[in-house]
Design a protein around this motif. Structure first.
Motif, mmCIF file in Angstrom:
data_model
loop_
_atom_site.group_PDB
_atom_site.id
_atom_site.type_symbol
_atom_site.label_atom_id
_atom_site.label_comp_id
_atom_site.label_asym_id
_atom_site.label_seq_id
_atom_site.Cartn_x
_atom_site.Cartn_y
_atom_site.Cartn_z
ATOM 1 N N PRO A 60 43.006 27.057 66.477
ATOM 2 C CA PRO A 60 42.914 25.922 67.396
ATOM 3 C C PRO A 60 42.570 24.637 66.644
ATOM 4 O O PRO A 60 41.702 24.615 65.771
ATOM 5 N N GLY A 61 43.308 23.573 66.957
ATOM 6 C CA GLY A 61 43.035 22.282 66.349
ATOM 7 C C GLY A 61 43.811 21.988 65.083
ATOM 8 O O GLY A 61 43.825 20.836 64.617
ATOM 9 N N GLN A 62 44.454 22.981 64.488
ATOM 10 C CA GLN A 62 45.257 22.704 63.303
ATOM 11 C C GLN A 62 46.523 21.949 63.708
ATOM 12 O O GLN A 62 47.160 22.251 64.716
ATOM 13 N N ALA A 63 46.900 20.965 62.902
ATOM 14 C CA ALA A 63 47.993 20.056 63.254
ATOM 15 C C ALA A 63 49.345 20.697 62.966
ATOM 16 O O ALA A 63 49.704 20.926 61.807
ATOM 17 N N LEU A 64 50.089 20.957 64.025
ATOM 18 C CA LEU A 64 51.408 21.558 63.855
ATOM 19 C C LEU A 64 52.361 20.632 63.109
ATOM 20 O O LEU A 64 53.174 21.085 62.297
ATOM 21 N N ALA A 112 62.131 38.002 60.052
ATOM 22 C CA ALA A 112 61.261 36.836 59.868
ATOM 23 C C ALA A 112 59.956 37.247 59.192
ATOM 24 O O ALA A 112 59.566 38.416 59.207
ATOM 25 N N GLN A 113 59.282 36.266 58.580
ATOM 26 C CA GLN A 113 57.995 36.515 57.947
ATOM 27 C C GLN A 113 56.925 35.659 58.605
ATOM 28 O O GLN A 113 57.204 34.555 59.085
ATOM 29 N N VAL A 114 55.700 36.181 58.596
ATOM 30 C CA VAL A 114 54.571 35.473 59.199
ATOM 31 C C VAL A 114 53.762 34.784 58.115
ATOM 32 O O VAL A 114 53.377 35.412 57.114
ATOM 33 N N VAL A 115 53.503 33.499 58.321
ATOM 34 C CA VAL A 115 52.630 32.722 57.445
ATOM 35 C C VAL A 115 51.411 32.332 58.272
ATOM 36 O O VAL A 115 51.528 31.614 59.265
ATOM 37 N N ASP A 116 50.257 32.800 57.856
ATOM 38 C CA ASP A 116 49.012 32.548 58.580
ATOM 39 C C ASP A 116 48.273 31.409 57.876
ATOM 40 O O ASP A 116 47.852 31.554 56.722
ATOM 41 N N VAL A 117 48.137 30.269 58.548
ATOM 42 C CA VAL A 117 47.580 29.075 57.905
ATOM 43 C C VAL A 117 46.113 28.858 58.275
ATOM 44 O O VAL A 117 45.540 27.826 57.924
ATOM 45 N N ARG A 118 45.497 29.810 58.953
ATOM 46 C CA ARG A 118 44.103 29.661 59.357
ATOM 47 C C ARG A 118 43.162 29.712 58.141
ATOM 48 O O ARG A 118 43.538 30.200 57.075
ATOM 49 N N PRO A 119 41.932 29.240 58.289
ATOM 50 C CA PRO A 119 40.956 29.380 57.208
ATOM 51 C C PRO A 119 40.812 30.835 56.797
ATOM 52 O O PRO A 119 41.017 31.755 57.598
ATOM 53 N N MET A 120 40.427 31.048 55.534
ATOM 54 C CA MET A 120 40.468 32.406 54.985
ATOM 55 C C MET A 120 39.536 33.365 55.723
ATOM 56 O O MET A 120 39.848 34.550 55.857
ATOM 57 N N ALA A 121 38.408 32.893 56.239
ATOM 58 C CA ALA A 121 37.506 33.794 56.961
ATOM 59 C C ALA A 121 38.144 34.292 58.252
ATOM 60 O O ALA A 121 37.957 35.456 58.639
ATOM 61 N N ALA A 178 51.355 39.700 57.377
ATOM 62 C CA ALA A 178 51.271 38.244 57.282
ATOM 63 C C ALA A 178 50.804 37.827 55.889
ATOM 64 O O ALA A 178 50.010 38.523 55.247
ATOM 65 N N VAL A 179 51.298 36.676 55.441
ATOM 66 C CA VAL A 179 50.854 36.083 54.184
ATOM 67 C C VAL A 179 49.900 34.940 54.515
ATOM 68 O O VAL A 179 50.224 34.050 55.303
ATOM 69 N N SER A 180 48.722 34.976 53.919
ATOM 70 C CA SER A 180 47.725 33.929 54.131
ATOM 71 C C SER A 180 48.010 32.747 53.215
ATOM 72 O O SER A 180 47.978 32.879 51.980
ATOM 73 N N VAL A 181 48.305 31.594 53.816
ATOM 74 C CA VAL A 181 48.445 30.340 53.062
ATOM 75 C C VAL A 181 47.648 29.288 53.841
ATOM 76 O O VAL A 181 48.198 28.605 54.706
ATOM 77 N N PRO A 182 46.344 29.169 53.572
ATOM 78 C CA PRO A 182 45.525 28.247 54.359
ATOM 79 C C PRO A 182 46.055 26.823 54.318
ATOM 80 O O PRO A 182 46.532 26.353 53.278
ATOM 81 N N LEU A 183 45.988 26.139 55.453
ATOM 82 C CA LEU A 183 46.437 24.756 55.540
ATOM 83 C C LEU A 183 45.408 23.859 54.865
ATOM 84 O O LEU A 183 44.306 23.662 55.366
ATOM 85 N N ARG A 184 45.773 23.327 53.715
ATOM 86 C CA ARG A 184 44.900 22.464 52.923
ATOM 87 C C ARG A 184 45.812 21.621 52.050
ATOM 88 O O ARG A 184 47.039 21.639 52.197
#
Length: 454
Positions: A318-322, A270-279, A289-295
């Motif tokens: 926390p608070g990001q909509a699943l 499996a691969q990890v996709v990290d959707v948190r803000p870039m900071a 993990a691959v950073s793909v911010p949720l936007r």
């Protein structure tokens, strides 16, 4: 108030740069045109007006999202309207050039307008003999025409010539006829920047540079010369739309996963996709993990960079909509994400999970380091940090070896650069940093001039 003001509801997907349309037919029924599989906005608009979707029309086999027409047929009993030449493998009303559908007081006439795809139709809306507007899909769009290279380089010119003839046909309509395109600014199907998403035939005669081309050869040169890269997932979705997307029978979600379960999934590929803000990602993330911010652009970059047939584990803040993550993934064909890390990075850290970090640099901290620019070619040409290496984000995984160790990675604001840095870090690069900002910020901070051209 014009007809469209009272009856037409544009539904804009800012991330993909597209518009779907909901047409109120005046009797409690509606026509949906080029609806995405993510029907939340359409359903809300229909509910506000008390409408049932009776017809779902697709102008072409979409490459940038999965169509919602099959779902509308299942959920609302909508009659699906589409080109006969598309050979769709599900129930629909096949239409050829000149075929008409009685919408109950209004008429929808199919116009063959190949170019963007072979089987492309535009839909002309008529009230008796009066032409009200035309749903042009990926044919005539605001100040341009959609790309013609989606079927391969060997057919690009042929389809560009077909696009020329299609635009000539459409612009023969009266000047006052409204133009309702699907592709708009932000679409990788080749719409120029701008805020207008609808137009008229007359306005396009005045402002569309492609229509000012003196002949077909000049049109082809200009259109083909403007084509940039496009997301990798475009190569699979047209066929998925021809077969018909699976019907969604339950609200999508991302089940919670324990740290132990995540470790087990990673061990099995499996691969990890990290959707948190870039900071947040820069401060600490799961190794690999691959950073793909949720936007807005989340689906585009997920589809461009991650395989659709691999289990994906999402790390959220926390608070990001699943549900939003799940819907964005579903509309481009990611059917079964594994789930999300319950408790996020706090849970990972508490159980001794390995972490990596990335440095964030201010624009005046770049001096003396190699610079990697991961923007699109047109952005790079318009202005870049002198001496920067240019590799588009979409091509970076295949060309990671061309990037210098210890590079400062940048884009226009930082999100794409963080994604790029995560890909390089996964490929073994050390000492990376990400510019918090873009080249304009660098020029302002340093007082230096940006480079121009390729």
């Amino acid at each position: 108030m014009g007809f469209a003001d009272d009856h037409l509801i544009p539904l804009v997907d800012e991330g993909l740069g597209n518009s779907a349309y909901l047409l109120d037919l005046g009797d409690g029924r509606a026509l949906a045109v080029d609806a995405s599989r993510d029907l939340r906005t359409l359903h809300a608009a229909a509910e506000r007006r008390g409408l049932r979707v009776a017809f779902a029309a697709d102008t072409h086999l979409h490459a940038d999202f999965l169509s919602g027409a099959v779902q509308l047929g299942h959920d609302a009993g909508a009659t699906v309207l589409a080109s006969a030449a598309g050979r769709r493998a599900f129930g629909h009303t096949p239409l050829a050039d000149g075929d008409e559908i009685d919408l109950g007081g209004l008429t929808l006439r199919a116009l063959a307008t190949p170019g963007h795809t072979d089987e492309h139709l535009s839909f002309l809306l008529l009230d008796a003999n009066r032409e009200l507007g035309v749903f042009t899909g990926g044919s005539l769009i605001v100040n341009s025409a959609a790309r013609t290279d989606l079927l391969g380089a060997d057919r690009t010119e042929e389809l560009a010539r077909a696009q020329y003839r299609s635009l000539q046909r459409l612009t023969a309509l009266p000047d006052e006829v409204a133009v309702w395109p699907t592709h708009g600014a932000g679409s990788f199907c080749s719409a120029p920047p701008g805020t207008e998403r609808t137009t008229t035939i007359g306005a396009q005669q005045q402002s569309n540079a492609l229509l000012a081309a003196p002949d077909e050869d000049a049109f082809v040169r200009e259109l083909v010369g403007s084509l940039g890269s496009y997301p990798a997932y475009f190569d699979r979705l047209a066929e998925a739309n021809r077969r018909g997307p699976a019907v969604i029978t339950a609200a999508p979600g991302l089940p919670p996963l324990t740290v132990s379960e995540v470790r087990g999934l990673l061990a099995s590929g499996a691969q990890v996709v990290d959707v948190r803000p870039m900071a947040d990602f820069a401060a600490g993330h799961i190794a690999g993990a691959v950073s793909v911010p949720l936007r807005d652009q989340f689906a585009t970059w997920l589809g461009w960079l991650l395989p659709h047939d691999t289990m994906l584990v999402f790390v959220t803040a926390p608070g990001q909509a699943l549900a939003e993550i799940a819907w964005q993934a579903l509309k481009i064909g990611y059917e079964q994400p594994a789930g999300h890390l319950a408790g996020g990075m706090d849970a990972w850290s508490a159980e001794g999970g390995e972490q990596e970090s990335l440095a964030l640099l201010a624009p005046d901290e770049v001096a003396g380091r190699p610079v990697l620019d991961v923007r699109q070619s047109a952005e790079y040409s318009a202005g870049h940090i002198p001496g920067a290496t240019h590799i588009e984000l979409g091509a970076l995984a295949a060309h990671a070896g061309d990037a210098a160790q210890g590079a400062v990675v940048h884009c226009g604001h930082g999100e794409r650069a963080m994604t790029a840095a995560s890909l390089l870090q996964r490929a073994g690069h050390q000492g990376l940093a990400v510019l918090a900002g873009g080249p304009d910020d660098w020029a302002k901070a340093t007082g230096r001039t940006l480079g121009q051209g390729a």
